[in-house]
Design an enzyme around this catalytic site. Structure first.
Site, PDB file in Angstrom:
ATOM      1  N   THR A   1      33.950  35.002 -38.597  1.00 50.76           N
ATOM      2  CA  THR A   1      33.798  33.645 -38.063  1.00 50.76           C
ATOM      3  C   THR A   1      35.006  32.781 -38.418  1.00 50.76           C
ATOM      4  O   THR A   1      35.322  31.836 -37.700  1.00 50.76           O
ATOM      5  CB  THR A   1      32.495  33.012 -38.614  1.00 50.76           C
ATOM      6  OG1 THR A   1      31.395  33.865 -38.256  1.00 50.76           O
ATOM      7  CG2 THR A   1      32.256  31.635 -38.036  1.00 50.76           C
TER       8      THR A   1
ATOM      9  N   TYR B   1      29.719  44.572 -46.250  1.00 48.43           N
ATOM     10  CA  TYR B   1      29.327  43.970 -44.971  1.00 48.43           C
ATOM     11  C   TYR B   1      29.173  45.082 -43.949  1.00 48.43           C
ATOM     12  O   TYR B   1      30.141  45.787 -43.635  1.00 48.43           O
ATOM     13  CB  TYR B   1      30.410  42.960 -44.547  1.00 48.43           C
ATOM     14  CG  TYR B   1      30.184  42.262 -43.223  1.00 48.43           C
ATOM     15  CD1 TYR B   1      28.949  42.252 -42.584  1.00 48.43           C
ATOM     16  CD2 TYR B   1      31.225  41.564 -42.619  1.00 48.43           C
ATOM     17  CE1 TYR B   1      28.759  41.589 -41.379  1.00 48.43           C
ATOM     18  CE2 TYR B   1      31.047  40.897 -41.415  1.00 48.43           C
ATOM     19  CZ  TYR B   1      29.816  40.909 -40.806  1.00 48.43           C
ATOM     20  OH  TYR B   1      29.638  40.263 -39.607  1.00 48.43           O
TER      21      TYR B   1
ATOM     22  N   LYS C   1      25.827  42.352 -46.949  1.00 42.89           N
ATOM     23  CA  LYS C   1      25.506  41.522 -45.787  1.00 42.89           C
ATOM     24  C   LYS C   1      25.108  42.488 -44.685  1.00 42.89           C
ATOM     25  O   LYS C   1      25.922  43.272 -44.207  1.00 42.89           O
ATOM     26  CB  LYS C   1      26.727  40.691 -45.370  1.00 42.89           C
ATOM     27  CG  LYS C   1      26.518  39.890 -44.091  1.00 42.89           C
ATOM     28  CD  LYS C   1      27.793  39.183 -43.652  1.00 42.89           C
ATOM     29  CE  LYS C   1      27.605  38.467 -42.328  1.00 42.89           C
ATOM     30  NZ  LYS C   1      28.860  37.835 -41.825  1.00 42.89           N
TER      31      LYS C   1
ATOM     32  N   ILE D   1      24.219  34.980 -44.734  1.00 43.39           N
ATOM     33  CA  ILE D   1      25.576  34.523 -44.430  1.00 43.39           C
ATOM     34  C   ILE D   1      25.524  34.159 -42.957  1.00 43.39           C
ATOM     35  O   ILE D   1      25.363  35.020 -42.094  1.00 43.39           O
ATOM     36  CB  ILE D   1      26.609  35.609 -44.752  1.00 43.39           C
ATOM     37  CG1 ILE D   1      26.627  35.854 -46.260  1.00 43.39           C
ATOM     38  CG2 ILE D   1      28.008  35.177 -44.269  1.00 43.39           C
ATOM     39  CD1 ILE D   1      27.545  36.975 -46.714  1.00 43.39           C
TER      40      ILE D   1
END
EC number: 4.3.3.7
Length: 291
Positions: free
Chosen positions: A47, A134, A162, A205
């Site tokens: 992001t 992640y 994540k 997140i």
């Protein structure tokens, strides 16, 4: 160690030909998020357009995030790469800049085998900074299977994951198999945050938390105190926003929405491009529900 609502923060750029970092804007956005009660922040994730930041810019953004957070909330810095040596460089820099942990995406494109994945994450964990893995197969092309995650969770510096596989059975298996470890499973998908929290997840997140941090925190806190009726009410209230964040490739919608809200945002960098007029109007309509 990492619990609660962590916005995956956007990286503001100036509207100049070089689309340079807007570091004052970054500080302003972080100040707003802290004021709204988030539990931590994640700079330099997908992001945050880490793919188009130079090495120097990557380190500048993490440095400013640490400075702006000023110890009030943890900074979990994105430091992943599909090149272990490059990930080591980013992770060392994050550690030396004072980040509280590193978020490390599994290597994308080159699809390492199991022993390669173990060596990759172990090399980063050995740098003496807490590591959150992640897993986002939709972007990396490879799933981190529960048995691999559970094995890596034995490393004292690998403290969480994540999870953005979209597979709740897989998330449940990871939580089930790591209950006796100091290991956090964080949602990487806003729309699945409520069910993952209900399974025992530690937080999220979040993309949507860039725009609605207080509501995301309220949903998290409702689950924590066992008020699922209130958590569901907030979840369904936020669901149109969750969907709107993916009317185009992340982070194009969230960055456009932040700009519409008056936050520091600016353009995305190529090869991403701006939303078309029709999608901007659709986004504007969704945002009106939260004003």
């Amino acid at each position: 160690m990492f619990e609660g609502v962590y916005p995956a923060i956007i990286t503001p750029f100036s509207r100049t030909p070089d689309r340079a970092l807007d570091l004052e804007g970054l500080r302003s956005n972080i100040a707003y998020l802290i004021e709204e009660g988030v539990h931590g922040i994640v700079p330099c994730g997908s992001t945050g357009e880490s793919a188009t930041l130079t090495f120097e810019e990557h380190e500048q953004v993490i440095g400013v995030a640490v400075e702006a957070a000023d110890g009030r909330i943890p900074v979990l810095a994105g430091t992943g790469s599909n090149n272990t040596a490059e990930a080591v460089r980013f992770t060392k820099a994050a550690r030396d800049l004072g980040a509280d942990g590193a978020l490390v995406i599994s290597p994308y494109y080159n699809k390492p085998n199991r022993s390669g994945l173990i060596k990759h994450f172990t090399a980063l964990a050995d740098l003496d900074i807490p590591i959150v893995m992640y897993n986002v197969p939709g972007r990396t092309g490879q799933n981190l299977r529960p048995d691999l995650v559970v094995e890596l969770a034995d490393h004292p510096n690998i403290v969480g994951i994540k999870e953005a596989s979209g597979d709740l059975e897989q998330v449940s298996m990871i939580i089930e198999e790591t209950q006796d470890k100091d290991f956090a499973v964080l949602s990487g998908d806003d729309a699945l945050t409520l069910p993952i929290l209900a399974l025992g997840g530690a937080g999220v997140i979040s993309v949507a938390a860039d725009l609605e941090p207080a509501r995301m925190v309220a949903m998290y806190e409702a689950v924590r105190r066992g008020d699922l009726v209130e958590a569901r009410r907030i979840h369904y209230g936020l669901s149109p926003l969750f969907r709107a964040m993916f009317i185009d490739t992340n982070p194009i919608p969230v960055k456009t929405a932040a700009g519409l809200r008056g936050m520091a945002a600016g353009p995305v960098r190529l090869p991403l491009d701006e939303l078309d007029t029709e999608k901007i109007e659709a986004l504007r309509e969704v945002l009106r529900h939260y004003d």
